[in-house]
Motif scaffolding. Structure first.
Motif, mmCIF file in Angstrom:
data_model
loop_
_atom_site.group_PDB
_atom_site.id
_atom_site.type_symbol
_atom_site.label_atom_id
_atom_site.label_comp_id
_atom_site.label_asym_id
_atom_site.label_seq_id
_atom_site.Cartn_x
_atom_site.Cartn_y
_atom_site.Cartn_z
ATOM 1 N N ALA A 276 32.539 73.172 1.552
ATOM 2 C CA ALA A 276 31.876 72.910 2.835
ATOM 3 C C ALA A 276 31.673 74.211 3.610
ATOM 4 O O ALA A 276 30.629 74.416 4.249
ATOM 5 C CB ALA A 276 32.708 71.926 3.658
ATOM 6 N N GLU A 277 32.659 75.107 3.563
ATOM 7 C CA GLU A 277 32.548 76.418 4.214
ATOM 8 C C GLU A 277 31.394 77.218 3.621
ATOM 9 O O GLU A 277 30.613 77.853 4.346
ATOM 10 C CB GLU A 277 33.860 77.181 4.046
ATOM 11 C CG GLU A 277 33.837 78.624 4.487
ATOM 12 C CD GLU A 277 34.019 78.836 5.976
ATOM 13 O OE1 GLU A 277 34.040 79.985 6.424
ATOM 14 O OE2 GLU A 277 34.146 77.824 6.704
ATOM 15 N N THR A 278 31.267 77.186 2.302
ATOM 16 C CA THR A 278 30.186 77.906 1.630
ATOM 17 C C THR A 278 28.831 77.402 2.104
ATOM 18 O O THR A 278 27.940 78.196 2.446
ATOM 19 C CB THR A 278 30.303 77.734 0.105
ATOM 20 O OG1 THR A 278 31.545 78.283 -0.336
ATOM 21 C CG2 THR A 278 29.165 78.439 -0.614
ATOM 22 N N ALA A 279 28.664 76.082 2.120
ATOM 23 C CA ALA A 279 27.388 75.497 2.543
ATOM 24 C C ALA A 279 27.088 75.816 4.009
ATOM 25 O O ALA A 279 25.964 76.187 4.363
ATOM 26 C CB ALA A 279 27.414 73.987 2.320
ATOM 27 N N ALA A 280 28.090 75.699 4.862
ATOM 28 C CA ALA A 280 27.883 75.917 6.297
ATOM 29 C C ALA A 280 27.530 77.371 6.592
ATOM 30 O O ALA A 280 26.597 77.656 7.366
ATOM 31 C CB ALA A 280 29.131 75.507 7.069
ATOM 32 N N LYS A 281 28.266 78.314 5.984
ATOM 33 C CA LYS A 281 28.018 79.726 6.277
ATOM 34 C C LYS A 281 26.737 80.226 5.620
ATOM 35 O O LYS A 281 26.066 81.119 6.160
ATOM 36 C CB LYS A 281 29.219 80.572 5.845
ATOM 37 C CG LYS A 281 30.468 80.287 6.685
ATOM 38 C CD LYS A 281 30.190 80.493 8.182
ATOM 39 C CE LYS A 281 31.327 80.051 9.075
ATOM 40 N NZ LYS A 281 32.529 80.842 8.960
ATOM 41 N N THR A 282 26.361 79.645 4.482
ATOM 42 C CA THR A 282 25.071 79.993 3.877
ATOM 43 C C THR A 282 23.933 79.545 4.790
ATOM 44 O O THR A 282 22.936 80.260 4.965
ATOM 45 C CB THR A 282 24.937 79.356 2.485
ATOM 46 O OG1 THR A 282 25.996 79.820 1.641
ATOM 47 C CG2 THR A 282 23.603 79.721 1.858
#
Length: 331
Positions: A276-282
């Motif tokens: 979820a962090e990867t998707a949000a920060k991307t």
């Protein structure tokens, strides 16, 4: 005779009171509080996951074991956490696994570029390397409870990077021995730059490209000095939560079971939180004008060739342990 009876009655009362007092002290003595140092602030997803882990431990033990989380290096700084747990200064703590690679190459396995370039591959590598990690930690009186990855590493640049040739000669940020070796094999020029210095380094031309996660890119506002991000998923470094084995062994069987159950839940939850962090920060990168794309087949092919060379170098340095991990991972 009446006075004697009164003394007997009073004595019985004192005895009963003593029993209750002893029981109360025994109950209080059965309550255990652990201090837990962690390196990152309360807004970090690793720390938030640990806070839930601590709550689960308290609930699972009916409060007989509580964990006080000391975030952002407030109890011990990151480089001190592992040894503080080993020495029993803190019974439990969190560390970046690859920080320990100078002790043994096994601890650096999840930071070998392009050895595992997806969450699924990173999970498989974790399972293949876990027995060796547990053995190395056990030799130091430590026990692995769980591990959670950071978002995968990608390439940031101020220009199009369509092939490995586009990296040649570029001044590229390197922040440890592994990234320095990767930069060298790519034909770029390794340059040491700390995260707080990135804006100045890019604006002055001291560095022209870097490899890091979407989180670091978003947190450092990379759009102010960069234009492109390539989602190479070069590696997924992990944090681990470790416990002092003597402290763990002193727990009751029920408390041990509760902490292991909470650790299993934290590991599952943490891997999902990382995704979820990867998707949000991307998305933050995209929303702020960074061109986000997958690497071309040509670029990815060259990077994987570099990765294969670095896997070979790592395996040689890790000896029999490295060979066993690679064999288990590939099979």
């Amino acid at each position: 005779m009446l006075q004697s009876r009164r003394f007997k009655k009073a004595g019985s009362g004192f005895a009963i009171a003593a029993v209750f007092t002893f029981a109360s002290l025994a109950s209080a003595g059965a309550q255990t509080k652990w201090d837990m140092p962690t390196p990152y602030g309360d807004s970090n997803f690793h720390t938030q996951n640990i806070a839930e882990f601590a709550q689960d431990v308290s609930a699972g033990t009916d409060g007989s074991l509580t964990i006080q989380v000391h975030s952002a290096g407030s109890l011990f700084k990151h480089p001190e956490i592992k040894n503080s747990v080993r020495k029993g200064l803190a019974p439990i703590g969190e560390v970046l696994i690859s920080r320990l690679s100078n002790e043994d190459p096994v601890f650096g396995v999840d930071s070998v570029p392009f050895m595992a370039d997806s969450y699924d591959a990173a999970w498989d590598l974790y399972q293949a390397s876990k027995p060796a990690l547990q053995e190395k930690l056990g030799e130091q009186g430590l026990q692995l409870l769980y591990a959670v990855p950071w978002p995968p590493q990608g390439i940031y640049a101020k220009q199009d990077i369509d092939s490995i040739d586009d990296l040649r000669g570029l001044k590229m940020r390197a922040y440890n021995a592994s990234t320095e070796r990767l930069v060298q094999l790519a034909g770029a020029v390794p340059t040491q730059v700390e995260v707080p210095d990135l804006p100045t380094a890019f604006s002055t031309g001291r560095v022209e490209a870097m490899i890091t996660s979407p989180s670091t890119g978003a947190n450092s506002k990379a759009w102010d000095f960069l234009t492109h991000y390539y989602d190479t998923q070069a590696w997924l470094p992990k944090n681990m939560v470790i416990v002092n084995k003597r402290a763990f062994d002193r727990l009751s069987d029920a408390e041990k079971a509760a902490i292991l159950e909470a650790a299993g839940a934290a590991e599952t939850r943490g891997w999902e939180a990382s995704k979820a962090e990867t998707a949000a920060k991307t998305k933050v990168l995209i929303d702020n004008g960074i061109k986000v794309s997958a690497p071309s087949d040509v670029l990815q092919g060259s990077l994987r060739e570099i990765g294969a060379a670095m896997v070979g170098e790592w395996q040689e340095s890790a000896g029999d342990d490295g060979a066993a991990i690679v064999e288990a991972y590939q099979n």
